[in-house]
Write a protein that holds these residues in place. Structure first.
Motif, PDB file in Angstrom:
ATOM      1  N   UNK A   1       4.316  13.638 -14.525  1.00 28.27           N
ATOM      2  CA  UNK A   1       4.355  14.135 -13.150  1.00 28.27           C
ATOM      3  C   UNK A   1       4.686  15.624 -13.115  1.00 28.27           C
ATOM      4  N   UNK A   2       5.620  16.044 -13.978  1.00 30.24           N
ATOM      5  CA  UNK A   2       6.009  17.451 -14.042  1.00 30.24           C
ATOM      6  C   UNK A   2       4.826  18.320 -14.475  1.00 30.24           C
ATOM      7  N   UNK A   3       4.080  17.866 -15.470  1.00 31.08           N
ATOM      8  CA  UNK A   3       2.902  18.611 -15.927  1.00 31.08           C
ATOM      9  C   UNK A   3       1.856  18.678 -14.819  1.00 31.08           C
ATOM     10  N   UNK A   4       1.712  17.601 -14.047  1.00 30.58           N
ATOM     11  CA  UNK A   4       0.754  17.594 -12.937  1.00 30.58           C
ATOM     12  C   UNK A   4       1.181  18.558 -11.840  1.00 30.58           C
ATOM     13  N   UNK A   5       2.488  18.703 -11.619  1.00 32.23           N
ATOM     14  CA  UNK A   5       2.980  19.670 -10.634  1.00 32.23           C
ATOM     15  C   UNK A   5       2.734  21.110 -11.094  1.00 32.23           C
ATOM     16  N   UNK A   6       2.855  21.335 -12.407  1.00 32.03           N
ATOM     17  CA  UNK A   6       2.632  22.678 -12.933  1.00 32.03           C
ATOM     18  C   UNK A   6       1.171  23.077 -12.876  1.00 32.03           C
ATOM     19  N   UNK A   7       0.279  22.116 -13.056  1.00 32.05           N
ATOM     20  CA  UNK A   7      -1.158  22.370 -13.055  1.00 32.05           C
ATOM     21  C   UNK A   7      -1.853  21.461 -12.044  1.00 32.05           C
ATOM     22  N   UNK A   8      -1.705  21.737 -10.754  1.00 30.17           N
ATOM     23  CA  UNK A   8      -2.342  20.867  -9.758  1.00 30.17           C
ATOM     24  C   UNK A   8      -3.871  20.916  -9.810  1.00 30.17           C
ATOM     25  N   UNK A   9      -4.426  21.996 -10.377  1.00 25.09           N
ATOM     26  CA  UNK A   9      -5.886  22.096 -10.474  1.00 25.09           C
ATOM     27  C   UNK A   9      -6.455  21.216 -11.590  1.00 25.09           C
ATOM     28  N   UNK A  10      -5.591  20.768 -12.507  1.00 21.20           N
ATOM     29  CA  UNK A  10      -6.039  19.879 -13.593  1.00 21.20           C
ATOM     30  C   UNK A  10      -5.406  18.510 -13.365  1.00 21.20           C
ATOM     31  N   UNK A  11      -6.110  17.668 -12.633  1.00 25.58           N
ATOM     32  CA  UNK A  11      -5.571  16.361 -12.262  1.00 25.58           C
ATOM     33  C   UNK A  11      -5.354  15.439 -13.460  1.00 25.58           C
ATOM     34  N   UNK A  12      -6.149  15.629 -14.491  1.00 29.04           N
ATOM     35  CA  UNK A  12      -6.094  14.746 -15.648  1.00 29.04           C
ATOM     36  C   UNK A  12      -4.903  15.019 -16.562  1.00 29.04           C
TER      37      UNK A  12
END
Length: 160
Positions: free
Chosen positions: A33-44
């Motif tokens: 989830x933290x990685x997804x917050x850092x890179x919202x443009x990369x959903x995967x």
């Protein structure tokens, strides 16, 4: 040999596995989830992080299983057998696999560390790689020594 002679080592193997299990259950989804917050443009990226950590747990637990089997062989007086050599070889291969997976996963660590400005994340990955290399080398040395001991034992049985 008594079962109690390897009890401490069995406990150590279990104590090595429990924190990693807890991390896989409780922390890995949060890291995703933290990685997804850092890179919202990369959903995967969330799923990439989660899959990476779960896949790397497989060789770790397989090596722990082989260490447990090796301790069983020691308790059954089969320490100087081909079974023990095979267990050490499998531990070595598991450590090499784990280190290799983390080497290929370092770009993922770099992405998170760059965006979060936390170079310690890269250091954690490097420590895991170094520990894997140490375990692989140690298992390889033990495997070679054990194989030599088995060969000497076979030679002595033939000469008597």
């Amino acid at each position: 040999m008594k079962n109690g002679s390897t009890l401490f080592l069995r406990l150590a193997v279990i104590l090595l596995g429990l924190p990693v299990l807890a991390l896989c259950i409780f922390l890995v989804p949060n890291i995703g989830d933290f990685a997804a917050e850092l890179y919202p443009e990369m959903e995967f990226i969330k799923y990439l992080v989660i899959v990476f950590f779960y896949v790397t747990a497989i060789p770790f637990y397989y090596a722990l299983y082989q260490a447990f089997k090796l301790l069983n062989f020691i308790d059954q007086n089969l320490a100087f057998s081909e079974l023990s050599v095979h267990a050490l070889k499998t531990i070595k291969l598991s450590a090499v696999t784990l280190g290799t997976l983390y080497i290929f996963g370092m770009p993922l660590f770099y992405l998170v560390a760059e965006r979060d400005d936390a170079p310690g994340i890269i250091l954690i990955g490097m420590i895991i790689i170094a520990a894997s290399i140490v375990v692989a080398v140690f298992a390889a040395v033990l495997q070679k020594l054990l194989q030599q001991a088995i060969n000497y034992k076979k030679e002595n049985e033939l000469t008597v």
